[in-house]
Design a protein around this motif. Structure first.
Motif, PDB file in Angstrom:
ATOM      1  N   ILE A  54       0.856  -1.185   0.000  1.00 47.34           N
ATOM      2  CA  ILE A  54       0.000   0.000   0.000  1.00 47.34           C
ATOM      3  C   ILE A  54       0.891   1.235   0.000  1.00 47.34           C
ATOM      4  CG2 ILE A  54      -1.612   1.355   1.383  1.00 47.34           C
ATOM      5  CD1 ILE A  54      -2.899  -1.281   2.274  1.00 47.34           C
ATOM      6  N   LYS A  57      -3.284   5.348   1.879  1.00 48.22           N
ATOM      7  CA  LYS A  57      -4.670   4.987   2.130  1.00 48.22           C
ATOM      8  C   LYS A  57      -5.379   6.143   2.799  1.00 48.22           C
ATOM      9  CE  LYS A  57      -3.550   2.614   6.455  1.00 48.22           C
ATOM     10  NZ  LYS A  57      -3.635   1.331   7.209  1.00 48.22           N
ATOM     11  N   ASP A  63      -9.390  -1.000   9.176  1.00 45.15           N
ATOM     12  CA  ASP A  63      -8.962  -2.399   9.319  1.00 45.15           C
ATOM     13  C   ASP A  63      -9.913  -3.387   8.652  1.00 45.15           C
ATOM     14  OD1 ASP A  63      -7.624  -1.946  12.689  1.00 45.15           O
ATOM     15  OD2 ASP A  63      -6.820  -1.492  10.691  1.00 45.15           O
ATOM     16  N   GLN A  64     -11.107  -2.937   8.304  1.00 42.13           N
ATOM     17  CA  GLN A  64     -12.059  -3.821   7.637  1.00 42.13           C
ATOM     18  C   GLN A  64     -11.719  -4.020   6.158  1.00 42.13           C
ATOM     19  OE1 GLN A  64     -14.574  -5.582   9.153  1.00 42.13           O
ATOM     20  NE2 GLN A  64     -13.489  -4.816  10.960  1.00 42.13           N
ATOM     21  N   SER A  66      -8.926  -4.520   2.968  1.00 40.53           N
ATOM     22  CA  SER A  66      -7.583  -4.957   2.600  1.00 40.53           C
ATOM     23  C   SER A  66      -7.518  -5.086   1.079  1.00 40.53           C
ATOM     24  CB  SER A  66      -7.217  -6.283   3.283  1.00 40.53           C
ATOM     25  OG  SER A  66      -8.086  -7.310   2.860  1.00 40.53           O
ATOM     26  N   GLU A  68      -5.075  -6.778  -2.270  1.00 44.02           N
ATOM     27  CA  GLU A  68      -4.133  -7.834  -2.574  1.00 44.02           C
ATOM     28  C   GLU A  68      -3.985  -7.946  -4.076  1.00 44.02           C
ATOM     29  OE1 GLU A  68      -3.508 -12.295  -0.754  1.00 44.02           O
ATOM     30  OE2 GLU A  68      -5.481 -11.779  -1.528  1.00 44.02           O
ATOM     31  N   LYS A  78     -10.935  -6.405  -0.430  1.00 45.82           N
ATOM     32  CA  LYS A  78     -11.730  -7.224   0.478  1.00 45.82           C
ATOM     33  C   LYS A  78     -12.289  -6.337   1.585  1.00 45.82           C
ATOM     34  CE  LYS A  78     -10.115 -11.228   2.082  1.00 45.82           C
ATOM     35  NZ  LYS A  78      -9.379 -12.178   2.957  1.00 45.82           N
ATOM     36  N   ARG A  80     -14.009  -7.021   5.107  1.00 48.97           N
ATOM     37  CA  ARG A  80     -14.123  -8.193   5.990  1.00 48.97           C
ATOM     38  C   ARG A  80     -15.520  -8.370   6.563  1.00 48.97           C
ATOM     39  NH1 ARG A  80      -8.668  -8.657   6.496  1.00 48.97           N
ATOM     40  NH2 ARG A  80      -8.269  -6.530   7.135  1.00 48.97           N
TER      41      ARG A  80
END
Lengths: 115, 116
Positions: A54, A57, A63-64, A66, A68, A78, A80
């Motif tokens: 990253i 951001k 934190d929810q 992500s 990839e 994603k 979460r």
């Protein structure tokens, strides 16, 4: 003409479920981005990604979220545990390089609906 | 300070008329000002862009005017056509040398309808 593609075009999910939004950037591009647009509002930056890391951001990208790049072609976002307020259009973008004058090419978006 | 403010929210213009969309910013670190055009069901697509070292850039019927001292820039669509009906976003981004990642900061968008 090369283009950024995104799947699915529309995703409906229940609150608390995990979702993965997929993007295939333009093949020779090295920099990848996610933006979102809540209905009727402005397009907002979420995250930028380069060299499997990253770069930057926003405060939205908590934190929810992500990201990839699981293989040489896909770039995923994603969420979460989805919340109602995550309902939005999510756009993936890519650029050849990170120079400020380099165009970011946007995909058609994935409309996420959280029920 | 990171905001880009865009007006009007919507605009109706007759075919052949001029559409004018205005944007203002506060962050003096912004170094590049693109305009994006978005059709329904599509992602934003770059229309035209300007650097702050010039006051005007023209590409076909589309012109950006830039006023660095006022921190304002605008898009003019000359001889507007029904095919120009779309949502237009101004945006701004910082110099990559100073900033981490070239993020675009968008204005709120202007929905333009060109009537035949």
């Amino acid at each position: 003409e090369p283009e950024v593609t995104q799947t699915p075009s529309h995703q409906v999910t229940q609150m608390g479920q995990e979702v993965i939004l997929r993007c295939v950037p333009i093949s020779n591009h090295l920099y990848f981005y996610w933006y979102r647009q809540i209905l009727g509002q402005k397009v907002e930056f979420l995250v930028s990604f380069y060299n499997n890391e990253i770069s930057e951001k926003s405060e939205i990208f908590d934190d929810q979220f992500s990201v990839e790049r699981p293989d040489g072609s896909n770039f995923t976002l994603k969420i979460r545990s989805t919340k109602l307020e995550d309902s939005a259009m999510y756009f993936c973008a890519s650029s050849v390089s990170r120079t400020v004058y380099n165009e970011q090419f946007f995909g058609p978006g994935t409309r996420l609906t959280v029920l | 300070q990171q905001q880009v403010k865009q007006s009007p929210q919507s605009l109706i213009v007759q075919k052949g008329g001029i559409s004018i969309i205005n944007c203002a910013y506060e962050n003096t670190a912004f170094d590049y000002f693109p305009w994006y055009q978005q059709f329904p069901g599509k992602g934003p697509a770059l229309l035209i862009a300007i650097r702050p070292d010039v006051s005007e850039k023209k590409e076909g019927r589309f012109t950006i005017s830039f006023n660095k001292s006022a921190k304002q820039f605008s898009l003019h669509i000359m001889d507007s056509q029904p095919g120009d009906s779309a949502t237009y976003f101004c945006a701004a981004t910082e110099d990559m040398i100073k900033a981490a990642g070239n993020k675009l900061t968008f204005g709120g968008g202007t929905r333009v309808l060109v009537k035949p």
